[in-house]
Design a protein around this motif. Structure first.
Motif, PDB file in Angstrom:
ATOM      1  N   GLU A 145       0.546   2.128   9.043  1.00 10.49           N
ATOM      2  CA  GLU A 145       1.061   1.102   8.147  1.00 10.49           C
ATOM      3  C   GLU A 145       0.120   1.004   6.963  1.00 10.49           C
ATOM      4  OE1 GLU A 145       3.470  -1.606  11.358  1.00 10.49           O
ATOM      5  OE2 GLU A 145       1.433  -2.188  10.823  1.00 10.49           O
ATOM      6  N   LEU A 146       0.674   0.690   5.814  1.00  7.43           N
ATOM      7  CA  LEU A 146      -0.142   0.480   4.622  1.00  7.43           C
ATOM      8  C   LEU A 146      -0.196  -1.014   4.344  1.00  7.43           C
ATOM      9  CD1 LEU A 146      -1.754   1.570   2.225  1.00  7.43           C
ATOM     10  CD2 LEU A 146       0.397   1.945   1.005  1.00  7.43           C
ATOM     11  N   GLU A 147      -1.414  -1.520   4.187  1.00  7.10           N
ATOM     12  CA  GLU A 147      -1.593  -2.941   3.884  1.00  7.10           C
ATOM     13  C   GLU A 147      -2.209  -3.093   2.496  1.00  7.10           C
ATOM     14  OE1 GLU A 147      -2.217  -4.716   8.382  1.00  7.10           O
ATOM     15  OE2 GLU A 147      -3.962  -4.627   7.050  1.00  7.10           O
ATOM     16  N   VAL A 148      -1.795  -4.151   1.804  1.00 10.76           N
ATOM     17  CA  VAL A 148      -2.269  -4.406   0.441  1.00 10.76           C
ATOM     18  C   VAL A 148      -2.850  -5.809   0.380  1.00 10.76           C
ATOM     19  CG1 VAL A 148      -1.553  -4.675  -1.965  1.00 10.76           C
ATOM     20  CG2 VAL A 148      -0.572  -2.858  -0.568  1.00 10.76           C
TER      21      VAL A 148
ATOM     22  N   VAL B 108      -8.894   3.595  -1.412  1.00 10.70           N
ATOM     23  CA  VAL B 108      -8.085   3.144  -0.281  1.00 10.70           C
ATOM     24  C   VAL B 108      -8.874   3.319   1.014  1.00 10.70           C
ATOM     25  CG1 VAL B 108      -5.865   3.340   0.896  1.00 10.70           C
ATOM     26  CG2 VAL B 108      -6.053   3.967  -1.520  1.00 10.70           C
ATOM     27  N   ASP B 109      -9.032   2.245   1.767  1.00  6.93           N
ATOM     28  CA  ASP B 109      -9.722   2.348   3.058  1.00  6.93           C
ATOM     29  C   ASP B 109      -8.823   3.043   4.071  1.00  6.93           C
ATOM     30  OD1 ASP B 109     -11.985   1.083   2.195  1.00  6.93           O
ATOM     31  OD2 ASP B 109     -11.284  -0.909   2.793  1.00  6.93           O
TER      32      ASP B 109
ATOM     33  N   LEU C 157      -1.214  -7.937   3.138  1.00  5.42           N
ATOM     34  CA  LEU C 157       0.215  -7.825   3.422  1.00  5.42           C
ATOM     35  C   LEU C 157       0.522  -6.461   3.979  1.00  5.42           C
ATOM     36  CD1 LEU C 157       1.373  -8.953  -0.141  1.00  5.42           C
ATOM     37  CD2 LEU C 157       1.086 -10.437   1.853  1.00  5.42           C
ATOM     38  N   GLU C 158       1.339  -6.456   5.047  1.00  8.63           N
ATOM     39  CA  GLU C 158       1.801  -5.196   5.596  1.00  8.63           C
ATOM     40  C   GLU C 158       2.998  -4.755   4.751  1.00  8.63           C
ATOM     41  OE1 GLU C 158       2.785  -5.592   9.802  1.00  8.63           O
ATOM     42  OE2 GLU C 158       4.550  -4.421   9.252  1.00  8.63           O
TER      43      GLU C 158
ATOM     44  N   ARG D 206      -5.335  -0.567   2.465  1.00  7.90           N
ATOM     45  CA  ARG D 206      -5.923   0.096   3.638  1.00  7.90           C
ATOM     46  C   ARG D 206      -4.825   0.647   4.547  1.00  7.90           C
ATOM     47  NH1 ARG D 206      -8.229  -5.502   6.400  1.00  7.90           N
ATOM     48  NH2 ARG D 206      -6.254  -6.163   7.306  1.00  7.90           N
ATOM     49  N   TRP D 207      -5.149   1.764   5.185  1.00  8.68           N
ATOM     50  CA  TRP D 207      -4.256   2.365   6.175  1.00  8.68           C
ATOM     51  C   TRP D 207      -4.659   1.899   7.559  1.00  8.68           C
ATOM     52  CZ3 TRP D 207       0.072   4.606   4.804  1.00  8.68           C
ATOM     53  CH2 TRP D 207       0.188   5.145   3.524  1.00  8.68           C
ATOM     54  N   VAL D 208      -3.675   1.473   8.362  1.00  2.36           N
ATOM     55  CA  VAL D 208      -3.971   1.118   9.745  1.00  2.36           C
ATOM     56  C   VAL D 208      -3.054   1.904  10.668  1.00  2.36           C
ATOM     57  CG1 VAL D 208      -4.848  -1.197   9.182  1.00  2.36           C
ATOM     58  CG2 VAL D 208      -2.433  -0.895   9.686  1.00  2.36           C
TER      59      VAL D 208
END
Ligand code: PHE
Length: 441
Positions: free
Chosen positions: A256-259, A177-178, A266-267, A242-244
């Motif tokens: 937020e976690l995006e996939v 996971v980034d 996608l958020e 990835r985590w933003v």
């Protein structure tokens, strides 16, 4: 809307004409409770998410009433008085202090106050005035989750150590996971210095991230399995997440976690370390922990490959029968088979906004696009698939503003005749004139 009072789930609330803006179709949705309807895709998705948060560590609250106060929905969470989310253009009010919850976070304070378990999960219908298209509906569903630790109950009062022990026991996954950004940001997402040590906030952040990553890996693994059942050639790209950094008034730091799924980032959810004021105001000042919120409908659309959010509200057996038995066997999940696609009926309307105000005669002064959206939904119901602005200009001499919208009418259940579509469109135009005071061009 005109009624002197409304009754929602047995509770009667007086309306205030200066605030009441919830139309009948939206109020009717409060009785549907799709997240609890066996074998409904919303309920199945809720069960899948829930299965990743084990009882009794987590307690499940799936039956909170959608009617909440402005204190629950906004004030308790630290929303400033002028926050745009409070506007009549965005939120459904019954009266000045009573509204249809816009998010499950409205129940954070009460659930912390109840203090019945360390963790909890809330599933519920939520309400927002918004655009009309295949992924937006004024009613949708969210899940809220939280985990917290009590300083007075962990050995030696050492929360960081207790959290790290719990992290050891979380399910493991092998996805990379980034997480490129520093956890804290001095203005937007500071460490809550007065309340937490850096070590505590860090441990809570790691527990939060590992817990949510595992849940999301489970959801997307199931989505891929369902896709592969239907199409053995489904491009099985490795799952990426990835985590933003994000901002919420009630968490700090926040993410937020995006996939990355089927070609798009996608958020998926919002989350963070709970603002300590929430625990303090809820009478549990010795607790500290995290919270997250996730939208169920979009996840369900991608799990089942459901092309239009309106289908969730359908009572058509060609829709509902496809999910039979899945609530009792989550592994039997299959993709939705589109039963038919009826032709779209696009129709345009252009109009001048009423003079002077650059505004229509809507609920509160200025013209707001959500008023157009709702007006169309009120006339055409679930026969409207999409409404979008296609042109906008201001007349150079008169200063009058003109807008043009394309409305796509398309039933999910039958082919619209020209006559039906024209009648609907004529009624939409009449309502635009009557309710928003515009002049059709
Ligand atoms: N309530 C937030 C939303 O609807 C999501 C959220 C929940 C964020 C809990 C942080 C913590 O966008």
């Amino acid at each position: 809307p005109k009624a002197a009072s409304v009754t929602v789930r047995g509770q009667t609330i007086p309306t205030d004409p200066a605030w009441f803006n919830a139309p009948a179709n939206v109020l009717d949705a409060t009785s549907r409770r799709l997240h609890l309807q066996e074998d409904h895709p919303i309920s199945i998705t809720r069960q899948i998410i829930q299965s990743n948060f084990p009882a009794p560590t987590y307690k499940f609250y799936n039956d909170y009433s959608p009617i909440v106060t402005t204190a629950q929905n906004f004030d308790s969470l630290g929303f400033p008085p002028n926050h745009p989310g409070r506007a009549l253009s965005d939120t459904y009010y019954i009266n000045e202090k009573t509204l249809l919850r816009t998010h499950t976070s409205a129940h954070q304070a009460d659930t912390f106050r109840a203090n019945e378990s360390d963790g909890y999960l809330i599933a519920a219908d939520v309400y927002r005035r918004d655009a009309i298209d295949r992924s937006h509906y004024p009613v949708f569903h969210q899940m809220e989750g939280s985990m917290s630790w009590d300083r007075n109950q962990v050995p030696g009062g050492d929360v960081a150590a207790a959290v790290w022990r719990d992290i050891e026991n979380l399910p493991k996954h092998d996805i990379q996971v980034d997480d490129p950004n520093p956890a804290m940001h001095p203005e937007r997402n500071p460490l809550q210095e007065a309340h937490h040590s850096a070590a505590e906030a860090e441990a809570i952040g790691v527990h939060l991230k590992r817990s949510l990553e595992s849940m999301v890996v489970d959801v997307f693994t199931r989505a891929k399995a369902a896709a592969l059942k239907e199409d053995p050639d489904f491009v099985d790209e490795p799952l990426q997440m990835r985590w933003v950094e994000a901002y919420f008034p009630f968490t700090s730091p926040s993410w937020e976690l995006e996939v990355y799924y089927a070609g798009d980032w996608l958020e998926v959810l919002g989350c963070g370390v709970v603002q300590q004021d929430l625990f303090i105001n809820a009478g549990v000042p010795s607790r500290l922990g995290w919270a997250f919120g996730i939208g169920i409908d979009r996840i369900a659309m991608l799990l089942f490959k459901i092309p239009d959010i309106r289908l969730f509200w359908s009572k058509d057996n060609r829709f509902l029968s496809q999910f039979q038995g899945v609530s009792n066997n989550l592994d039997s999940l299959k993709r939705f088979q589109v039963f038919s696609k009826y032709p779209p009926c696009p129709k345009d309307v252009s109009f001048w906004l009423s003079q002077g105000s650059a505004a229509g005669g809507n609920t509160k002064g200025a013209f707001h696009e959500n008023d157009v959206m709702e007006l169309v939904r009120n006339v055409a119901g679930d026969v409207v698939e999409d409404v979008r602005l296609i042109d906008e200009f201001t007349h150079p001499k008169t200063g009058r503003k003109s807008m043009a919208y394309r409305i796509v009418y398309r039933s999910l259940e039958h082919t619209l005749t020209h006559k039906e579509a024209n009648e609907l469109h004529d009624r939409v135009c009449a309502a635009l004139v009557n309710d928003l005071g515009v002049e059709i061009r």
